[in-house]
Motif scaffolding. Structure first.
Motif, short mmCIF file in Angstrom:
data_model
loop_
_atom_site.label_atom_id
_atom_site.label_comp_id
_atom_site.label_asym_id
_atom_site.label_seq_id
_atom_site.Cartn_x
_atom_site.Cartn_y
_atom_site.Cartn_z
N THR A 46 0.81 -1.22 0.00
CA THR A 46 0.00 0.00 0.00
C THR A 46 0.84 1.28 0.00
O THR A 46 0.38 2.32 -0.46
CB THR A 46 -0.93 0.05 1.24
OG1 THR A 46 -0.14 0.17 2.42
CG2 THR A 46 -1.77 -1.22 1.32
N LEU A 48 1.41 2.90 2.59
CA LEU A 48 0.90 3.69 3.71
C LEU A 48 1.52 3.22 5.02
O LEU A 48 1.79 2.02 5.19
CB LEU A 48 -0.62 3.58 3.81
CG LEU A 48 -1.44 4.05 2.60
CD1 LEU A 48 -2.90 3.69 2.80
CD2 LEU A 48 -1.28 5.55 2.40
N TYR A 53 -2.90 3.77 7.52
CA TYR A 53 -3.78 2.70 7.02
C TYR A 53 -4.89 2.39 8.02
O TYR A 53 -6.07 2.31 7.66
CB TYR A 53 -2.94 1.45 6.75
CG TYR A 53 -3.71 0.28 6.19
CD1 TYR A 53 -3.80 0.07 4.83
CD2 TYR A 53 -4.35 -0.63 7.04
CE1 TYR A 53 -4.51 -1.01 4.31
CE2 TYR A 53 -5.06 -1.70 6.54
CZ TYR A 53 -5.13 -1.89 5.17
OH TYR A 53 -5.84 -2.95 4.66
N GLN A 208 -8.33 4.73 1.41
CA GLN A 208 -6.91 4.48 1.22
C GLN A 208 -6.41 5.07 -0.10
O GLN A 208 -5.26 5.54 -0.18
CB GLN A 208 -6.64 2.98 1.29
CG GLN A 208 -6.82 2.41 2.69
CD GLN A 208 -7.17 0.95 2.72
OE1 GLN A 208 -7.12 0.27 1.70
NE2 GLN A 208 -7.53 0.45 3.90
N GLU A 211 -5.79 8.70 0.55
CA GLU A 211 -4.55 8.89 1.30
C GLU A 211 -3.32 8.80 0.39
O GLU A 211 -2.29 9.43 0.65
CB GLU A 211 -4.44 7.84 2.40
CG GLU A 211 -5.42 8.07 3.56
CD GLU A 211 -5.26 7.04 4.64
OE1 GLU A 211 -5.33 7.41 5.82
OE2 GLU A 211 -5.08 5.85 4.31
N GLN A 212 -3.43 8.01 -0.67
CA GLN A 212 -2.34 7.85 -1.62
C GLN A 212 -2.41 8.87 -2.76
O GLN A 212 -1.63 8.78 -3.70
CB GLN A 212 -2.36 6.43 -2.20
CG GLN A 212 -2.11 5.36 -1.16
CD GLN A 212 -2.39 3.95 -1.69
OE1 GLN A 212 -3.37 3.74 -2.41
NE2 GLN A 212 -1.54 3.01 -1.35
N GLN A 214 -4.68 9.16 -5.00
CA GLN A 214 -5.08 8.46 -6.21
C GLN A 214 -6.60 8.52 -6.36
O GLN A 214 -7.33 8.72 -5.39
CB GLN A 214 -4.63 6.99 -6.17
CG GLN A 214 -3.13 6.79 -6.08
CD GLN A 214 -2.76 5.33 -5.93
OE1 GLN A 214 -3.62 4.46 -5.84
NE2 GLN A 214 -1.46 5.06 -5.89
#
Length: 246
Positions: A46, A48, A53, A208, A211-212, A214
């Motif tokens: 991930t 993260l 996460y 998630q 957070e990335q 994306q």
């Protein structure tokens, strides 16, 4: 229908014991699960950190707790007390009842999400851009409606005596298999193939992705839309079916 929505929201906010449990429980679990990892440790596959996460996982879990546990048992009790029978005397359609229940559940789920975010930022030093905090809040809050509709369906499917064990089984199964308590990447491959089609897995995956920095995966969006339509449609159908029995 608007009057019923306001009434349901007021009733949800008056249940202080449930609010206390649903708001603090996920934040406490976040601290417990993240305490064994260092600040720089990352979840494989991930990119993260463990804290980042788990923040999304526990915020999602908190919203799931608030909307699923509250809705199912409350509706089963309302059926036994005769409150739903009174609603049947009005012109309220099945979709209106489902909407009122999901709306009240959404109000309860928001504090549990925000408390996890505050604890993650203050205790575990999780740092994100302002747009990411706002997007995470909106996505996790909106996604909780999927499980609010599931709670309504279970409340009409089960009797007053059976609703709690049925809800607990569904609650823990979705949480565990969906990867909310531990990364799904640690599962055997065959279980990962199952997990990726569960609504809880798709639910956490949206956060998630934010957070990335994306875009959410189209499959995750499609899974949540499908399950919301399934749960909401099933809840409305069970409401009408229960009406015909009366």
């Amino acid at each position: 229908m608007n009057s019923l929505i306001k009434l349901e929201i007021a009733r949800a906010l008056r249940n202080r014991k449930f609010l206390f449990f649903s708001v603090l429980y996920p934040a406490i679990l976040f601290l417990i699960f993240s305490s064994s990892a260092g600040s720089g440790d990352k979840v494989g596959g991930t990119g993260l950190t463990v804290a980042t996460y788990l923040m999304v996982s526990m915020a999602s879990f908190g919203a799931l707790t608030a909307v699923l546990m509250g809705n199912s048992e409350r509706i089963a009790k309302e059926r036994e007390s005769g409150w739903v029978r009174q609603l049947r005397l009005t012109s309220l359609p099945g979709r209106g009842y489902v909407l009122a229940k999901t709306a009240s559940a959404a109000v309860v789920s928001l504090p549990s999400i925000l408390v996890v975010f505050v604890v993650a930022g203050a205790v575990k030093d999780v740092r994100l851009d302002a747009w990411q905090w706002l997007a995470l809040t909106g996505v996790i809050w909106a996604g909780s409606l999927v499980f609010a509709a599931l709670g309504v369906a279970i409340g009409y499917l089960a009797s007053g005596d059976a609703v709690r064990p049925i809800t607990m089984i569904v609650y823990f199964a979705l949480s565990l298999l969906g990867g909310l308590w531990m990364p799904a990447t640690t599962f055997p491959q065959w279980l990962q193939n199952i997990a990726k089609w569960l609504p809880t897995h798709a639910y956490a995956a949206l956060g998630q992705a934010i957070e990335q920095s994306q875009a959410p995966h189209l499959r995750d969006v499609a899974v949540l839309v499908f399950f919301f339509a399934l749960f909401a449609g099933g809840a409305a159908w069970l409401y009408r079916k229960d009406t015909l029995k009366a």
